[in-house]
Scaffold this active site. Structure first.
Site, short mmCIF file in Angstrom:
data_model
loop_
_atom_site.label_atom_id
_atom_site.label_comp_id
_atom_site.label_asym_id
_atom_site.label_seq_id
_atom_site.Cartn_x
_atom_site.Cartn_y
_atom_site.Cartn_z
CG ASP A 1 41.71 43.91 32.02
OD1 ASP A 1 41.14 43.45 31.03
OD2 ASP A 1 41.12 44.53 32.92
CD GLU B 1 37.72 41.79 32.47
OE1 GLU B 1 37.93 41.86 31.23
OE2 GLU B 1 38.13 40.86 33.17
CG ASP B 2 37.56 46.32 31.33
OD1 ASP B 2 38.59 45.77 30.91
OD2 ASP B 2 36.48 46.27 30.72
CE LYS C 1 36.98 38.27 31.58
NZ LYS C 1 38.02 38.78 30.68
CE1 TYR D 1 13.99 32.16 52.17
CE2 TYR D 1 11.61 32.29 52.46
CZ TYR D 1 12.87 32.88 52.53
OH TYR D 1 13.00 34.17 52.96
N GLY E 1 51.18 49.42 30.64
CA GLY E 1 50.07 49.44 31.58
C GLY E 1 49.95 48.09 32.27
CB ALA E 2 47.06 46.48 33.94
CB ALA E 3 47.85 44.16 29.31
#
Length: 463
Positions: A238, A212-213, A170, A115, A272-274
């Site tokens: 995803d 994510e999600d 995750k 520091y 969807g996304a996947a």
């Protein structure tokens, strides 16, 4: 009583006081068995001449099923339930991750270097030569796990606070499988521009971003914009993680049935996304016949309700999922429980491949798969051939961070999938083993090596 398979996500530990007499423990285990519970560890905590106290771990199939098991024990004479512990809730108590210092601070000298005043020299070095941030800070090995909580698992729009347990998990997986320090960033907005702005503002700290999600179609724009406006890799797990592992499993399944990816017809249920990402990567791998279905049926060129992502995969065929599966070689489910019936599967070709990946309940239970199914996979850990993203994202980011790639491209994803598939030797390949275990310690390093090689070949690596 539920007809689902008991699993550890609904595991409870029962602390029981049991009379120390012959047959009393057996009466408990019989009650659990008759209500469909799966008994795990039994520990003796304390024993006297009159009683014993035992902890019995039991897997249930749902929260309601767990209550049924507990109630069956309450009905037993002379058995006292001292406590019931929900093992999953206990595991999450207090959060699952923490930040630890890498350097011990034991002396005044240590403090002066870590520091003030010593840290000022490091700040000046980075200001004069910005790329030094990778060598002199955590940026070289840090990933932001970003969500808006709009599409949490298969549970829907739960918001940022309810999404936090997933993001913590995750972060654990990043650390465990690739030694990457990842941190959850749960944003209290679902506005596309605000999400993009927030991620850009925190980007100086991180070497990469794992989205994510985040619900479709917003996630497509967020990923595209961030990748174009930042010089660090952006990866929507995803989408791309699911696509990588699905392709890896499919490559090996096709070897088993001796079919070529460019000659088969693939039905993907869930756009969807996947679903979109899987379709894109399969197409890059050589798939020529992909029929996608959403809640309205086949994504047809005759429909007028398609967004640009769906329009990309529109075909001339029309109809429902029932019609789409007739004569299909492969079914990939990224949708809802129970939408695929045994009769629909029977209408597929000989040696059909079925990936039913809805979680926790797949599009069709493996026990119901007809005889024409040669390979069956799900997203669950209690069945063979689990399609699990953890096989992909730790190694993908390990490789991208190590070579300081600016992006994660579709070619890098393709090579990652091939690397995962290659870990299953031809001599070991069988209908219940088409994909490595998530605990196979070869996976992350193999994926990382493939990603680095692809990044360098494409000119995206900076180190």
């Amino acid at each position: 009583m539920t007809n689902l398979t008991p699993n550890s996500s609904f595991s409870v530990t029962l602390r029981l006081k049991i009379p120390n007499r012959v047959g009393m423990l057996a009466s408990v285990t019989q009650a659990i068995a008759l209500t469909g519970g799966n008994i795990g560890q039994i520990d003796l905590i304390e024993q006297t001449r009159h009683d014993s106290i035992r902890d019995i771990t039991v897997d249930a199939a749902s929260g309601e099923h767990g209550e049924t098991i507990v109630n069956s024990i309450k009905e037993l004479a002379d058995i006292q339930i001292i406590n019931v512990y929900d093992r999953t809730f206990n595991l999450h108590e207090g959060g699952k991750i923490s930040i630890a210092s890498r350097i011990p601070l034991k002396t005044v000298s240590d403090l002066a270097m870590a520091y003030t005043p010593g840290v000022g020299r490091i700040c000046q070095a980075i200001a004069q030569k910005p790329e030094e941030v990778y060598r002199l800070t955590i940026k070289q090995n840090t990933v932001a796990i970003v969500t808006d909580g709009s599409a949490v698992l298969g549970l829907g729009n739960l918001g940022p606070q309810a999404a936090l347990p997933v993001m913590e998990g995750k972060a654990m997986l990043f650390k465990e499988f690739a030694s990457i320090d990842a941190f959850p960033i749960c944003l209290d907005t679902q506005d596309t521009e605000e999400i993009i702005r927030a991620v850009k503002n925190i980007a100086p700290v991180f070497g990469g971003v794992n989205l994510e999600d985040i619900a479709a179609p917003r996630c497509f724009e967020i990923e595209r914009r961030l990748q174009s406006e930042l010089d660090i890799p952006i990866f929507h797990d995803d989408q791309n993680g699911t696509a990588i592992v699905t392709l890896a499993a499919l490559l090996n399944a096709l070897k088993l049935v001796n079919k070529s990816i460019n000659q088969i017809r693939i039905v993907i249920n869930g756009a969807g996304a996947a679903g979109i990402a899987v379709a894109r990567l399969l197409r890059k791998a050589g798939a020529e016949q992909i029929w996608m279905c959403d809640s309205q049926g086949i994504i047809s060129t005759n429909r007028t309700d398609l967004n640009p992502e769906k329009l990309e995969f529109a075909v001339k065929a029309q109809g429902t999922l029932v019609g789409a599966t007739q004569g299909a070689d492969v079914f990939i489910g990224l949708s809802k429980p129970g939408v695929l019936t045994p009769e629909m599967v029977k209408s597929m070709t000989k040696d059909a491949i079925v990936f039913a990946m809805a979680n926790p309940i797949p599009e069709i239970q493996p026990e119901l798969a007809p005889k024409n199914v040669a390979v069956m996979a799900t997203g669950r850990s209690d069945y063979p051939n689990q399609i699990n993203n953890v096989l992909a994202f730790p190694g993908v980011f390990r490789g991208a961070l190590d070579c300081r790639s600016r992006v994660i491209t579709s070619n890098m994803c393709l090579e990652a999938a091939k690397a995962i598939a290659s870990l299953v030797n031809t001599s070991d390949l069988n209908r219940e083993y088409i994909i490595p275990s998530v605990f196979d310690n070869r996976v992350a390093s193999a994926v990382a090596a493939a990603v680095k090689q692809a990044a360098r070949a494409e000119g995206n690596a900076q180190a």
